[in-house]
Design an enzyme around this catalytic site. Structure first.
Site, PDB file in Angstrom:
ATOM      1  N   GLU A   1       8.752 -19.301  -5.838  1.00 55.78           N
ATOM      2  CA  GLU A   1       8.523 -20.749  -5.902  1.00 55.78           C
ATOM      3  C   GLU A   1       7.582 -21.225  -4.792  1.00 55.78           C
ATOM      4  OE1 GLU A   1      11.847 -23.392  -7.262  1.00 55.78           O
ATOM      5  OE2 GLU A   1      13.039 -21.723  -6.497  1.00 55.78           O
TER       6      GLU A   1
ATOM      7  N   GLU B   1       9.939 -22.005  -1.664  1.00 53.69           N
ATOM      8  CA  GLU B   1      11.176 -22.775  -1.783  1.00 53.69           C
ATOM      9  C   GLU B   1      12.397 -21.878  -1.961  1.00 53.69           C
ATOM     10  OE1 GLU B   1      12.890 -26.721  -4.129  1.00 53.69           O
ATOM     11  OE2 GLU B   1      10.896 -25.941  -4.622  1.00 53.69           O
TER      12      GLU B   1
ATOM     13  N   HIS C   1       5.073 -23.357  -2.739  1.00 51.22           N
ATOM     14  CA  HIS C   1       4.715 -24.779  -2.720  1.00 51.22           C
ATOM     15  C   HIS C   1       3.629 -25.015  -1.669  1.00 51.22           C
ATOM     16  CE1 HIS C   1       7.398 -26.474  -5.681  1.00 51.22           C
ATOM     17  NE2 HIS C   1       8.428 -25.831  -5.165  1.00 51.22           N
TER      18      HIS C   1
END
EC number: 4.2.99.-
Length: 280
Positions: A254, A271, A256
């Site tokens: 994840e 994340e 970001h």
């Protein structure tokens, strides 16, 4: 050199601090983390439910961040002193950047506004733009540029000129990340359209296909940009000419936020619970 640190709590965005460290928002834990040049990690609690989101180094030597969950702007010194500045209920601040005027500018996803806060904590609302404003950056023209995630547009605000909008050619594109590059252009991600956009200050808007749910984008000091492909667990480097090179991350990462550190290395907030410095 590469470095990875496990940091629980949902690392979301990063910024290089004046102390040579990287500062990271922990969106799920309501905290800020500091990763020192030696890799040591320190945590600074903010508040339960505060959802620290985007973060920026301020002109006063402190780190400024949005508290999307409790409608506040936070300020954290490198010594760990925390101050908070309340905004209107339901404003849901998200993006933040240092402006050319020595203040911080931020977006309000909930109320659809663009706000300004001085380094002594005076807040003001500059524009009501609607469309769920997301991330924001200082442009090469000293205006602030921002994405309208639900408005399908890129906005520009300068205190002298007011607000102008550029509608995107792809409908329902969902623009999120935005950055300015050294060739006088604005780059932005279209997470719902799997595209990367570019607006030269003296030219027409361009779009590049970039599958993988592009989220954040940061200017590469050597030219071009880096993009986090949140939906594909990858990073992409895109040259100024549009050439694309991708780099795989572990499944479920994840990715970001992206930021370059004081040593010139690219850092990524995952994340899933990690902060990664990419190899040179």
């Amino acid at each position: 050199m590469s470095l990875i640190r496990e940091i629980a709590g949902g690392p979301y965005a990063l910024a290089a601090g004046p102390d040579g460290a990287m500062w990271v928002t922990l969106v799920h834990d309501g905290a800020i983390a500091r990763v020192g040049a030696d890799g040591a990690v320190d945590r600074f609690p903010v508040a339960d439910g505060s959802r620290p989101s985007l973060i920026s180094a301020g002109p006063d030597g402190a780190l400024w961040f949005t508290r999307n969950g409790d409608d506040r702007i936070g300020r954290l010194t490198t010594a760990g002193e925390l101050t908070e500045f309340p905004l209107s209920e339901g404003s849901a601040p998200f993006g933040i950047c240092a402006g050319a005027d020595g203040a911080l500018w931020f977006t309000e996803m909930g109320s659809g506004g663009i706000g300004r806060i001085t380094v002594d904590g005076q807040t003001s609302g500059w524009a009501s733009v609607g469309g769920t404003p997301s991330m924001i950056t200082r442009g090469p023209d000293d205006a602030v540029w921002f994405t309208l995630n639900q408005g399908n547009a890129i906005g520009r605000l300068h205190p002298r000129d007011g607000v102008t909008m550029r509608e995107l050619p792809t409908r329902g594109a969902g623009p999120v990340g935005i950055t300015a590059t050294h060739d006088d252009a604005i780059w932005f991600t279209e997470i719902l359209a799997d595209k990367l956009g570019r607006i030269p200050l003296d030219g027409a808007l361009q779009e590049i296909d970039l599958p993988g749910k592009p989220h954040a984008v940061v200017a590469d000091p050597s030219g071009g940009v880096w993009v986090s492909l949140w939906g594909a667990d990858r990073l992409a480097r895109v040259s100024a000419d549009g050439d694309i090179e991708t780099f795989d991350l572990p499944p479920g990462s994840e990715p970001h936020g992206l930021a370059f550190g004081p040593d010139g290395g690219l850092w990524v907030a995952l994340e899933s619970g990690f902060v990664l410095r990419m190899p040179d």
